[in-house]
Design a protein around this motif. Sequence first.
Motif, PDB file in Angstrom:
ATOM      1  N   THR A 153       0.809  -1.216  -0.005  1.00 49.63           N
ATOM      2  CA  THR A 153       0.203   0.062  -0.098  1.00 49.63           C
ATOM      3  C   THR A 153       1.014   1.275   0.183  1.00 49.63           C
ATOM      4  O   THR A 153       0.523   2.127  -0.793  1.00 49.63           O
ATOM      5  N   ALA A 154       1.975   1.204   0.836  1.00 50.22           N
ATOM      6  CA  ALA A 154       2.713   2.193   0.959  1.00 50.22           C
ATOM      7  C   ALA A 154       3.501   2.578  -0.341  1.00 50.22           C
ATOM      8  O   ALA A 154       3.805   3.775  -1.083  1.00 50.22           O
TER       9      ALA A 154
ATOM     10  N   LYS B  88       3.888   5.986  -9.837  1.00 51.13           N
ATOM     11  CA  LYS B  88       3.286   6.928 -10.727  1.00 51.13           C
ATOM     12  C   LYS B  88       2.883   6.099 -12.083  1.00 51.13           C
ATOM     13  O   LYS B  88       3.457   5.088 -12.313  1.00 51.13           O
TER      14      LYS B  88
ATOM     15  N   ALA C 109      -2.741   1.347 -10.607  1.00 52.08           N
ATOM     16  CA  ALA C 109      -1.870   2.643 -10.435  1.00 52.08           C
ATOM     17  C   ALA C 109      -1.604   3.078 -11.890  1.00 52.08           C
ATOM     18  O   ALA C 109      -0.724   4.023 -11.883  1.00 52.08           O
TER      19      ALA C 109
ATOM     20  N   GLY D  36       1.497   3.996  -3.071  1.00 52.97           N
ATOM     21  CA  GLY D  36       1.064   5.527  -2.842  1.00 52.97           C
ATOM     22  C   GLY D  36       2.221   6.307  -3.615  1.00 52.97           C
ATOM     23  O   GLY D  36       1.922   7.454  -3.662  1.00 52.97           O
ATOM     24  N   ALA D  37       3.535   5.712  -3.802  1.00 47.17           N
ATOM     25  CA  ALA D  37       4.551   6.538  -4.271  1.00 47.17           C
ATOM     26  C   ALA D  37       4.584   6.301  -6.124  1.00 47.17           C
ATOM     27  O   ALA D  37       5.171   7.323  -6.687  1.00 47.17           O
TER      28      ALA D  37
END
Length: 257
Positions: free
Chosen positions: A81-82, A88, A131, A85-86
């Motif tokens: 999850t972390a 792209k 993502a 979050g970064a």
Amino acid sequence: MATGAATATGAFAAGAGGGKHRSRTLFIAGDSTAAQKYADAAPETGWGMALPFFLGRTVPVANHAVNGRSSKSFLDEGRLTALLGAIKPGDLLLVQFGHNDSKAADPTRYTEPWSTYQDCLRQYVDGARAAGARPVFATSVERRRFDTEGRAVPTHGEYPAAMRALGSELDVPVLDAQALSLELWQKLGAEPAKAYFNWTPEDQDNTHFSPLGAIEVARLVAGELLRTRVLAAAEVRRLEDEIPTSWITWPAPPPAA
């Protein structure tokens, strides 16, 4: 090792049409064999530390691999999850687990190759694609183990085969680090291969790498990124060059949380 020229294809073909290659980060989710090591662990070296030596400047590496994690525990601790979050759109998520998934005595890490291991790996694929990133699998690098006749023997059971099968099912490129590293250890032989591991007579570590071993495994990974057309020829470098082990550095450990 595969070093022939190749070009990326499809939506992730950087610089299609002859333009410049745009920057995209390669994230690593994995275990101690890939992880960043610090000064208190030197000379132990994760292959993720050496991977930037073989990639162009348009492909920076974000190494999220952590000692001791399996595909399950990495998820359960919120690390995917972390990472997501970064990440792209257009980035790459390279997933290498299996060493610790086989620890049947530890329910926090154990997965079964053809069920829970594949179920966990699907979450990495789904997360990356949601993502806008591209998932990539890497089978676990082999340990240094030889039989009495001097043959390098596999140590990861059904986990590499399960990853290969899932990669085929989900159309995820598979970097076959397991097969290539086994071939390398066989070529070197049992005694010379010790130099590639964090092996000493006092601590006979046949799993983790020395700087030399990390560099050579990273070379295999970069060659596979090229062979599978995850990266284009202009995005890799030095595949045939000797890399000095002095290029490896170990930063000070991060402050305790």
